[in-house]
Design a protein around this motif. Structure first.
Motif, PDB file in Angstrom:
ATOM      1  N   LEU A 243      12.274  -7.176   2.893  1.00  0.00           N
ATOM      2  CA  LEU A 243      12.856  -7.076   1.565  1.00  0.00           C
ATOM      3  C   LEU A 243      13.100  -5.604   1.291  1.00  0.00           C
ATOM      4  CD1 LEU A 243      13.671  -8.428  -1.128  1.00  0.00           C
ATOM      5  CD2 LEU A 243      11.320  -8.030  -1.912  1.00  0.00           C
ATOM      6  N   LYS A 244      14.364  -5.190   1.269  1.00  0.00           N
ATOM      7  CA  LYS A 244      14.693  -3.796   1.002  1.00  0.00           C
ATOM      8  C   LYS A 244      14.763  -3.566  -0.507  1.00  0.00           C
ATOM      9  CE  LYS A 244      16.858  -2.382   5.310  1.00  0.00           C
ATOM     10  NZ  LYS A 244      17.926  -1.570   5.925  1.00  0.00           N
ATOM     11  N   VAL A 245      14.133  -2.471  -0.938  1.00  0.00           N
ATOM     12  CA  VAL A 245      14.038  -2.197  -2.365  1.00  0.00           C
ATOM     13  C   VAL A 245      14.350  -0.733  -2.647  1.00  0.00           C
ATOM     14  CG1 VAL A 245      12.304  -3.991  -2.739  1.00  0.00           C
ATOM     15  CG2 VAL A 245      11.572  -1.651  -2.260  1.00  0.00           C
ATOM     16  N   GLU A 246      14.579  -0.472  -3.908  1.00  0.00           N
ATOM     17  CA  GLU A 246      14.758   0.898  -4.419  1.00  0.00           C
ATOM     18  C   GLU A 246      13.527   1.199  -5.256  1.00  0.00           C
ATOM     19  OE1 GLU A 246      17.460   1.883  -7.964  1.00  0.00           O
ATOM     20  OE2 GLU A 246      18.745   2.239  -6.216  1.00  0.00           O
ATOM     21  N   VAL A 247      12.680   2.088  -4.780  1.00  0.00           N
ATOM     22  CA  VAL A 247      11.397   2.335  -5.450  1.00  0.00           C
ATOM     23  C   VAL A 247      11.595   3.165  -6.727  1.00  0.00           C
ATOM     24  CG1 VAL A 247       9.078   3.279  -5.205  1.00  0.00           C
ATOM     25  CG2 VAL A 247      10.217   2.251  -3.224  1.00  0.00           C
ATOM     26  N   ILE A 248      11.022   2.694  -7.814  1.00  0.00           N
ATOM     27  CA  ILE A 248      11.091   3.391  -9.094  1.00  0.00           C
ATOM     28  C   ILE A 248       9.773   4.107  -9.374  1.00  0.00           C
ATOM     29  CG2 ILE A 248      11.442   3.160 -11.588  1.00  0.00           C
ATOM     30  CD1 ILE A 248      13.020   0.566 -10.928  1.00  0.00           C
ATOM     31  N   ALA A 249       8.663   3.394  -9.208  1.00  0.00           N
ATOM     32  CA  ALA A 249       7.358   3.984  -9.523  1.00  0.00           C
ATOM     33  C   ALA A 249       6.266   3.382  -8.654  1.00  0.00           C
ATOM     34  CB  ALA A 249       7.027   3.773 -10.990  1.00  0.00           C
ATOM     35  N   ILE A 250       5.289   4.225  -8.343  1.00  0.00           N
ATOM     36  CA  ILE A 250       4.055   3.792  -7.686  1.00  0.00           C
ATOM     37  C   ILE A 250       2.914   4.432  -8.477  1.00  0.00           C
ATOM     38  CG2 ILE A 250       2.677   3.787  -5.582  1.00  0.00           C
ATOM     39  CD1 ILE A 250       5.240   4.226  -3.994  1.00  0.00           C
ATOM     40  N   TYR A 251       1.980   3.621  -8.920  1.00  0.00           N
ATOM     41  CA  TYR A 251       0.876   4.183  -9.687  1.00  0.00           C
ATOM     42  C   TYR A 251      -0.404   3.392  -9.448  1.00  0.00           C
ATOM     43  CZ  TYR A 251       2.151   0.431 -13.009  1.00  0.00           C
ATOM     44  OH  TYR A 251       2.434  -0.773 -13.589  1.00  0.00           O
ATOM     45  N   LYS A 252      -1.516   3.982  -9.879  1.00  0.00           N
ATOM     46  CA  LYS A 252      -2.830   3.342  -9.698  1.00  0.00           C
ATOM     47  C   LYS A 252      -3.633   3.447 -10.987  1.00  0.00           C
ATOM     48  CE  LYS A 252      -4.347   7.685  -7.638  1.00  0.00           C
ATOM     49  NZ  LYS A 252      -4.875   8.375  -6.450  1.00  0.00           N
TER      50      LYS A 252
END
Length: 252
Positions: A243-252
């Motif tokens: 599944l190809k995606v366009e990453v907007i945010a990664i957080y924890k």
């Protein structure tokens, strides 16, 4: 919510938020306003009008955490239509979400080890260019044009159920050092992204150095691929489906 960002594409944040509510959210910039004050007086039967103009300068101070909170709150209103929160709703299947919709997942991710070579080349690029001997100024200019503009987005992969999620990270929006990203192979984080499409092949290319790093035009890439000599940096492939995606945010 007390988030700690690993990655946040601020341009996409404000662009997509504006598309949701139709408002132009202010980003930090200086603004000058001109305020007019009118004065009326009567001198010896004659009317006098006078306008005094005053310049007022102000700045908008960006608060990413606050802006992102508002963005996700507005996204929740679109849940099940243009936004699919797979964290709160386990029934959602990311592989069936149409392209251009947003999804949120909770998973681990990693950067393919093969990319470390590209990252090293990019870090030491100025020194490497200086060490390469050229016979003429034309060759030096060509070398500078090819390698001087070389820049690579970081490929990201994450295993989720029975498929691989793949995207790229723009180093401009990283909130952590590249070397720290390897920690998230063992630590779950939240990933918000836009669906690009599902690729159902046995092998799927997620990073092509001639396209994504050195950025050769298509005809040059075809010539180099068909040549007998190896390029030196191989494509990075993973087993499908992807599944190809366009990453907007990664957080924890």
């Amino acid at each position: 919510m007390f988030r700690s960002f690993v990655y946040l594409d601020e341009d996409k944040l404000y662009t997509y938020h504006r598309q949701i509510d139709g408002k132009n959210h202010a980003q930090p910039k200086a603004i000058t306003q001109r305020k007019a004050m009118g004065v009326n007086a009567c001198l010896s039967g004659f009317g006098v009008n006078r306008t005094v103009e005053t310049d007022i300068s102000s700045n908008f101070e960006k608060d990413i955490s606050f802006d992102y909170d508002r963005f996700e709150l507005d996204l929740n209103k679109l849940d099940g239509e243009d936004y699919f929160d797979c964290v709160l709703n386990a029934e959602y299947d990311p592989t069936t979400v149409p392209a251009m919709k947003l999804i949120r997942l909770c998973t681990r991710f990693e950067i393919p080890e093969q990319f470390d070579v590209v990252n090293l080349i990019e870090q030491f690029k100025p020194m490497l260019i200086g060490k390469i001997e050229t016979k003429s100024s034309g060759e030096q200019e060509a070398l500078q044009n090819i390698w001087g503009n070389a820049s690579a987005d970081i490929p990201l992969i994450a295993e989720y159920d029975d498929f691989i999620l793949a995207g790229k990270l723009n180093t401009k929006y990283l909130h952590e050092d590249y070397l720290n990203l390897e920690d998230y192979a063992d630590q779950e984080v939240y990933i918000l992204c836009k669906v690009v499409g599902m690729v159902r092949k046995e092998k799927v290319v997620i990073f092509d150095p001639l396209k994504d790093f050195i950025r050769f035009p298509r005809t040059a890439r075809r010539h180099m691929i068909s040549s007998e000599k190896p390029v030196g940096i191989d494509k990075i492939e993973v087993e499908g489906p992807v599944l190809k995606v366009e990453v907007i945010a990664i957080y924890k």
